[in-house]
Design a protein around this motif. Structure first.
Motif, PDB file in Angstrom:
ATOM      1  N   LEU A  30       0.820  -1.209   0.000  1.00  0.00           N
ATOM      2  CA  LEU A  30       0.000   0.000   0.000  1.00  0.00           C
ATOM      3  C   LEU A  30       0.853   1.257   0.000  1.00  0.00           C
ATOM      4  CD1 LEU A  30      -2.817  -1.049   2.486  1.00  0.00           C
ATOM      5  CD2 LEU A  30      -2.856  -1.048  -0.001  1.00  0.00           C
ATOM      6  N   ASN A  31       2.104   1.166   0.439  1.00  0.00           N
ATOM      7  CA  ASN A  31       2.969   2.333   0.451  1.00  0.00           C
ATOM      8  C   ASN A  31       3.414   2.718  -0.954  1.00  0.00           C
ATOM      9  OD1 ASN A  31       2.868   2.525   3.269  1.00  0.00           O
ATOM     10  ND2 ASN A  31       4.545   1.031   3.507  1.00  0.00           N
ATOM     11  N   THR A  32       3.321   1.814  -1.881  1.00  0.00           N
ATOM     12  CA  THR A  32       3.706   2.087  -3.265  1.00  0.00           C
ATOM     13  C   THR A  32       2.553   1.775  -4.201  1.00  0.00           C
ATOM     14  OG1 THR A  32       4.652  -0.128  -3.481  1.00  0.00           O
ATOM     15  CG2 THR A  32       6.144   1.631  -2.787  1.00  0.00           C
ATOM     16  N   ASP A  33       1.347   1.988  -3.729  1.00  0.00           N
ATOM     17  CA  ASP A  33       0.162   1.636  -4.506  1.00  0.00           C
ATOM     18  C   ASP A  33      -0.191   2.750  -5.481  1.00  0.00           C
ATOM     19  OD1 ASP A  33      -2.020   0.254  -5.406  1.00  0.00           O
ATOM     20  OD2 ASP A  33      -3.325   0.858  -3.761  1.00  0.00           O
ATOM     21  N   HIS A  34       0.727   3.060  -6.353  1.00  0.00           N
ATOM     22  CA  HIS A  34       0.494   4.045  -7.400  1.00  0.00           C
ATOM     23  C   HIS A  34       1.603   3.897  -8.434  1.00  0.00           C
ATOM     24  CE1 HIS A  34       3.339   6.044  -4.643  1.00  0.00           C
ATOM     25  NE2 HIS A  34       3.840   6.573  -5.745  1.00  0.00           N
ATOM     26  N   TYR A  35       1.366   4.448  -9.606  1.00  0.00           N
ATOM     27  CA  TYR A  35       2.378   4.435 -10.648  1.00  0.00           C
ATOM     28  C   TYR A  35       3.174   5.734 -10.604  1.00  0.00           C
ATOM     29  CZ  TYR A  35       0.046   0.352 -12.608  1.00  0.00           C
ATOM     30  OH  TYR A  35      -0.486  -0.898 -12.788  1.00  0.00           O
ATOM     31  N   GLN A  36       4.470   5.636 -10.884  1.00  0.00           N
ATOM     32  CA  GLN A  36       5.322   6.822 -10.850  1.00  0.00           C
ATOM     33  C   GLN A  36       4.918   7.821 -11.929  1.00  0.00           C
ATOM     34  OE1 GLN A  36       9.431   5.609 -11.033  1.00  0.00           O
ATOM     35  NE2 GLN A  36       9.276   4.273  -9.232  1.00  0.00           N
ATOM     36  N   ASP A  37       4.642   7.303 -13.116  1.00  0.00           N
ATOM     37  CA  ASP A  37       4.195   8.154 -14.227  1.00  0.00           C
ATOM     38  C   ASP A  37       2.672   8.219 -14.208  1.00  0.00           C
ATOM     39  OD1 ASP A  37       3.718   9.533 -16.529  1.00  0.00           O
ATOM     40  OD2 ASP A  37       4.578   8.041 -17.889  1.00  0.00           O
ATOM     41  N   GLN A  38       2.126   9.349 -13.798  1.00  0.00           N
ATOM     42  CA  GLN A  38       0.680   9.517 -13.664  1.00  0.00           C
ATOM     43  C   GLN A  38       0.028  10.153 -14.895  1.00  0.00           C
ATOM     44  OE1 GLN A  38      -1.487   8.674 -10.932  1.00  0.00           O
ATOM     45  NE2 GLN A  38       0.272   7.365 -10.493  1.00  0.00           N
ATOM     46  N   SER A  39       0.807  10.406 -15.937  1.00  0.00           N
ATOM     47  CA  SER A  39       0.248  11.022 -17.140  1.00  0.00           C
ATOM     48  C   SER A  39      -0.659  10.028 -17.857  1.00  0.00           C
ATOM     49  CB  SER A  39       1.373  11.474 -18.079  1.00  0.00           C
ATOM     50  OG  SER A  39       2.186  10.380 -18.447  1.00  0.00           O
ATOM     51  N   VAL A  40      -1.867  10.468 -18.191  1.00  0.00           N
ATOM     52  CA  VAL A  40      -2.865   9.613 -18.824  1.00  0.00           C
ATOM     53  C   VAL A  40      -2.906   9.911 -20.317  1.00  0.00           C
ATOM     54  CG1 VAL A  40      -5.301   8.988 -18.905  1.00  0.00           C
ATOM     55  CG2 VAL A  40      -4.215   9.491 -16.693  1.00  0.00           C
ATOM     56  N   LYS A  41      -2.644   8.883 -21.124  1.00  0.00           N
ATOM     57  CA  LYS A  41      -2.682   9.027 -22.581  1.00  0.00           C
ATOM     58  C   LYS A  41      -3.439   7.835 -23.168  1.00  0.00           C
ATOM     59  CE  LYS A  41       1.877  11.242 -22.760  1.00  0.00           C
ATOM     60  NZ  LYS A  41       3.253  11.131 -23.295  1.00  0.00           N
TER      61      LYS A  41
ATOM     62  N   ILE B  63       1.312   1.159 -22.439  1.00  0.00           N
ATOM     63  CA  ILE B  63       0.809   2.132 -21.458  1.00  0.00           C
ATOM     64  C   ILE B  63       1.915   2.600 -20.533  1.00  0.00           C
ATOM     65  CG2 ILE B  63      -0.736   2.413 -19.480  1.00  0.00           C
ATOM     66  CD1 ILE B  63      -2.605   0.363 -20.896  1.00  0.00           C
ATOM     67  N   HIS B  64       2.713   1.682 -20.027  1.00  0.00           N
ATOM     68  CA  HIS B  64       3.724   2.008 -19.015  1.00  0.00           C
ATOM     69  C   HIS B  64       5.108   2.050 -19.653  1.00  0.00           C
ATOM     70  CE1 HIS B  64       0.656   1.564 -15.955  1.00  0.00           C
ATOM     71  NE2 HIS B  64       0.388   0.337 -16.379  1.00  0.00           N
ATOM     72  N   GLN B  65       5.541   3.242 -19.998  1.00  0.00           N
ATOM     73  CA  GLN B  65       6.878   3.421 -20.554  1.00  0.00           C
ATOM     74  C   GLN B  65       7.935   3.435 -19.456  1.00  0.00           C
ATOM     75  OE1 GLN B  65       7.494   3.486 -23.955  1.00  0.00           O
ATOM     76  NE2 GLN B  65       5.321   2.915 -24.016  1.00  0.00           N
TER      77      GLN B  65
ATOM     78  N   GLU C 218      -5.797   0.407 -16.487  1.00  0.00           N
ATOM     79  CA  GLU C 218      -4.346   0.610 -16.576  1.00  0.00           C
ATOM     80  C   GLU C 218      -4.031   1.864 -17.389  1.00  0.00           C
ATOM     81  OE1 GLU C 218      -1.938  -0.901 -15.135  1.00  0.00           O
ATOM     82  OE2 GLU C 218      -2.637  -2.898 -14.538  1.00  0.00           O
ATOM     83  N   GLU C 219      -4.771   2.053 -18.474  1.00  0.00           N
ATOM     84  CA  GLU C 219      -4.548   3.227 -19.323  1.00  0.00           C
ATOM     85  C   GLU C 219      -4.881   4.512 -18.580  1.00  0.00           C
ATOM     86  OE1 GLU C 219      -5.160   3.933 -24.055  1.00  0.00           O
ATOM     87  OE2 GLU C 219      -6.979   3.539 -22.893  1.00  0.00           O
ATOM     88  N   ASN C 220      -5.813   4.426 -17.655  1.00  0.00           N
ATOM     89  CA  ASN C 220      -6.189   5.600 -16.860  1.00  0.00           C
ATOM     90  C   ASN C 220      -5.314   5.772 -15.617  1.00  0.00           C
ATOM     91  OD1 ASN C 220      -8.282   7.700 -17.045  1.00  0.00           O
ATOM     92  ND2 ASN C 220      -8.837   7.028 -14.986  1.00  0.00           N
ATOM     93  N   LYS C 221      -4.315   4.882 -15.462  1.00  0.00           N
ATOM     94  CA  LYS C 221      -3.347   4.915 -14.358  1.00  0.00           C
ATOM     95  C   LYS C 221      -4.041   4.835 -12.996  1.00  0.00           C
ATOM     96  CE  LYS C 221       0.081   5.260 -17.206  1.00  0.00           C
ATOM     97  NZ  LYS C 221       0.974   6.399 -17.334  1.00  0.00           N
ATOM     98  N   GLU C 222      -5.027   3.939 -12.904  1.00  0.00           N
ATOM     99  CA  GLU C 222      -5.650   3.711 -11.606  1.00  0.00           C
ATOM    100  C   GLU C 222      -4.681   2.966 -10.693  1.00  0.00           C
ATOM    101  OE1 GLU C 222      -8.498   4.922 -10.705  1.00  0.00           O
ATOM    102  OE2 GLU C 222      -8.971   5.735 -12.677  1.00  0.00           O
ATOM    103  N   LYS C 223      -4.957   2.967  -9.399  1.00  0.00           N
ATOM    104  CA  LYS C 223      -4.088   2.285  -8.443  1.00  0.00           C
ATOM    105  C   LYS C 223      -4.078   0.778  -8.728  1.00  0.00           C
ATOM    106  CE  LYS C 223      -4.661   5.494  -4.560  1.00  0.00           C
ATOM    107  NZ  LYS C 223      -5.086   5.620  -3.144  1.00  0.00           N
ATOM    108  N   PRO C 224      -2.912   0.135  -8.603  1.00  0.00           N
ATOM    109  CA  PRO C 224      -2.862  -1.320  -8.815  1.00  0.00           C
ATOM    110  C   PRO C 224      -3.826  -2.094  -7.924  1.00  0.00           C
ATOM    111  CG  PRO C 224      -0.646  -0.410  -8.807  1.00  0.00           C
ATOM    112  CD  PRO C 224      -1.570   0.718  -8.426  1.00  0.00           C
TER     113      PRO C 224
END
Length: 291
Positions: free
Chosen positions: A21-32, A75-77, A111-117
């Protein structure tokens, strides 16, 4: 799996079933929006092989990850984000292989919308039960017997084309529905996430609760454990199972077994070792009259 779709294996994922839960996000939050119809077709064809890596530790997890991996790579570069997404999609998964494209499309949209894992994992778990229930009922109880009956009736008349008729009729319903659900899941997921982006975390929590309910119902239905112990008290015989445990709580032993397995997995025990341990314990307990 080809080298172009190989999953990074510089970490040991065998004992890690949860997202930190401490890393429950993506570093790159840009949505494309990077996923095209061509990508979805490619993913759909890969999904036809989703049970090729079926195992009793994580069921169809490898197949689900193999199916979605082309989308994740687009999606995840960020390499760390890609690693996290692949790891998240390697969690336990088991659903009807003919209808699983609906949650697959939804997972791609999220995943494309960069929601939390963790939110993506909860949505997958929540849809698993409904996809399996509807898919098994539709396929095993309706379409498979119906198309087999038609094909067999033709074959029994001496016409070898009965086999071909069955195949064409069965695949004629299955393949269009399979791909339609993939596109529908992706497009509906995008629309829903655009409208409910602020509510995604709440939806994830609700889905997680539904998933727990599904797991609970599956435990009660599929986990079977009873004891054959009988205690003699004078002229009376008391069955530990029917006279004691069932009166305290039906399915008490299966529930305790599931909690024990959960505890051991959290402690880092191998799921494969636990499966064989249960097998040997069951056979041994039956031989000595305990189970």
């Amino acid at each position: 799996m080809s080298s172009s779709t190989a999953i990074p294996m510089d970490e040991d994922y065998s004992n890690d079933h949860t997202i930190n839960l401490n890393t429950d996000h993506y570093q790159d939050q840009s949505v494309k929006k990077v996923i095209t119809k061509k990508d979805l077709w490619k993913i759909g064809f890969r999904g036809l092989l989703m049970e090729g890596n079926f195992n009793y530790a994580r069921m169809q997890a490898g197949g689900f990850c193999y199916s979605i991996s082309p989308a994740l790579k687009k999606i995840h570069q960020n390499p760390e984000d890609l690693k996290k997404a692949l790891k998240n999609n390697l969690q336990f998964y088991n659903a009807n292989p003919k209808l699983f494209t609906l949650p697959l499309g939804l997972a791609i949209a999220m995943e494309e919308n960069k929601e939390k894992p963790s939110t993506i994992a909860s949505i997958k778990a929540a849809t698993m039960g409904s996809v399996s229930g509807v898919g098994d009922a539709l396929d095993h109880s309706v379409m498979m017997p119906l198309t087999l009956a038609i094909g067999c009736s033709i074959a029994l008349q001496g016409n070898p084309l009965g086999i071909l008729v069955f195949f064409v009729l069965y695949q004629g319903y299955r393949i269009p529905m399979y791909f339609w659900l993939l596109f529908f899941g992706y497009n509906a997921g995008v629309a829903a996430l655009e409208k409910l982006s602020d509510q995604a975390e709440k939806v994830g929590r609700a889905a997680n609760l539904i998933g727990l309910g599904v797991i609970g119902s599956m435990t009660a239905k599929f986990v079977k454990l009873k004891t054959a112990l009988v205690v003699e008290a004078g002229a009376a015989s008391i069955s530990i199972q029917t006279d004691m445990l069932d009166k305290i709580m039906p399915n008490l032993l299966p529930m305790l077994l599931v909690w024990l397995m959960y505890y051991l997995v959290k402690k880092g025990k191998s799921p494969t070792a636990l499966i064989f341990g249960c097998l040997f314990a069951g056979v041994g307990g039956h031989l000595i009259g305990l189970l």
